[in-house]
Write a protein that holds these residues in place. Structure first.
Motif, PDB file in Angstrom:
ATOM      1  N   GLY A 160      20.028 -12.680   5.283  1.00 31.06           N
ATOM      2  CA  GLY A 160      21.041 -11.857   5.939  1.00 31.06           C
ATOM      3  C   GLY A 160      20.435 -10.792   6.836  1.00 31.06           C
ATOM      4  O   GLY A 160      20.946 -10.522   7.923  1.00 31.06           O
ATOM      5  N   SER A 188      20.866 -10.713  10.807  1.00 34.15           N
ATOM      6  CA  SER A 188      21.392  -9.509  11.463  1.00 34.15           C
ATOM      7  C   SER A 188      20.492  -9.064  12.601  1.00 34.15           C
ATOM      8  O   SER A 188      20.970  -8.718  13.689  1.00 34.15           O
ATOM      9  CB  SER A 188      21.526  -8.372  10.446  1.00 34.15           C
ATOM     10  OG  SER A 188      22.428  -8.697   9.442  1.00 34.15           O
ATOM     11  N   SER A 200      20.873 -11.458  15.504  1.00 34.64           N
ATOM     12  CA  SER A 200      22.136 -11.291  16.224  1.00 34.64           C
ATOM     13  C   SER A 200      22.121 -10.028  17.079  1.00 34.64           C
ATOM     14  O   SER A 200      22.669 -10.024  18.183  1.00 34.64           O
ATOM     15  CB  SER A 200      23.312 -11.276  15.254  1.00 34.64           C
ATOM     16  OG  SER A 200      23.281 -10.124  14.445  1.00 34.64           O
ATOM     17  N   LEU A 201      21.475  -8.962  16.590  1.00 36.37           N
ATOM     18  CA  LEU A 201      21.372  -7.753  17.414  1.00 36.37           C
ATOM     19  C   LEU A 201      20.524  -8.000  18.660  1.00 36.37           C
ATOM     20  O   LEU A 201      20.867  -7.533  19.747  1.00 36.37           O
ATOM     21  CB  LEU A 201      20.794  -6.612  16.596  1.00 36.37           C
ATOM     22  CG  LEU A 201      21.717  -6.020  15.542  1.00 36.37           C
ATOM     23  CD1 LEU A 201      20.986  -4.966  14.720  1.00 36.37           C
ATOM     24  CD2 LEU A 201      22.957  -5.434  16.180  1.00 36.37           C
ATOM     25  N   ILE A 228      28.407 -11.566  13.541  1.00 34.66           N
ATOM     26  CA  ILE A 228      28.334 -10.358  12.723  1.00 34.66           C
ATOM     27  C   ILE A 228      29.104 -10.504  11.399  1.00 34.66           C
ATOM     28  O   ILE A 228      28.575 -10.110  10.357  1.00 34.66           O
ATOM     29  CB  ILE A 228      28.790  -9.129  13.527  1.00 34.66           C
ATOM     30  CG1 ILE A 228      27.724  -8.829  14.582  1.00 34.66           C
ATOM     31  CG2 ILE A 228      28.999  -7.918  12.637  1.00 34.66           C
ATOM     32  CD1 ILE A 228      28.046  -7.706  15.505  1.00 34.66           C
ATOM     33  N   CYS A 279      26.859 -12.328   9.034  1.00 33.31           N
ATOM     34  CA  CYS A 279      25.774 -11.474   8.526  1.00 33.31           C
ATOM     35  C   CYS A 279      26.280 -10.562   7.411  1.00 33.31           C
ATOM     36  O   CYS A 279      25.634 -10.443   6.359  1.00 33.31           O
ATOM     37  CB  CYS A 279      25.201 -10.617   9.653  1.00 33.31           C
ATOM     38  SG  CYS A 279      24.482 -11.541  10.998  1.00 33.31           S
ATOM     39  N   VAL A 280      27.407  -9.940   7.620  1.00 30.96           N
ATOM     40  CA  VAL A 280      27.976  -9.038   6.620  1.00 30.96           C
ATOM     41  C   VAL A 280      28.359  -9.810   5.363  1.00 30.96           C
ATOM     42  O   VAL A 280      28.104  -9.359   4.237  1.00 30.96           O
ATOM     43  CB  VAL A 280      29.189  -8.278   7.200  1.00 30.96           C
ATOM     44  CG1 VAL A 280      29.926  -7.506   6.136  1.00 30.96           C
ATOM     45  CG2 VAL A 280      28.733  -7.350   8.315  1.00 30.96           C
TER      46      VAL A 280
END
Length: 90
Positions: free
Chosen positions: A26, A30, A33-34, A56, A59-60
């Protein structure tokens, strides 16, 4: 860096390992993705980032599932230690 390094388990070691692997996955997801969002903003003028924003919630959710697994391990270990304590002193 080892996620959930303060949690130890005698009975649910595999679930704790899965929680740690899921947390690392995760975190990496994250970060990726950023980076993808930053590249989309830089190279497309900031308007085509909706496809990058869609990752997102994944990821969360991954980090949330990892936390639930770690909490389950911690609760089980707490009950096990409490039972051992009661049996030894009772």
């Amino acid at each position: 860096m080892k996620p959930y390094k303060n949690i130890k388990s005698e009975n649910l070691g595999l679930l704790l390992l899965l929680a740690r692997v899921t947390a690392v996955f995760g975190i990496v997801l994250s970060a990726m993705s950023l980076v993808a969002i930053v590249f989309k903003v830089i190279f497309s003028g900031g308007w085509a980032i909706t496809s990058s924003l869609a990752i997102i919630p994944v990821c969360v959710g991954t980090l949330f599932a990892s936390g639930l697994m770690a909490a389950t391990v911690a609760i089980e270990e707490n009950y096990r230690l409490r039972t051992v304590h009661l049996l030894n002193n009772g």
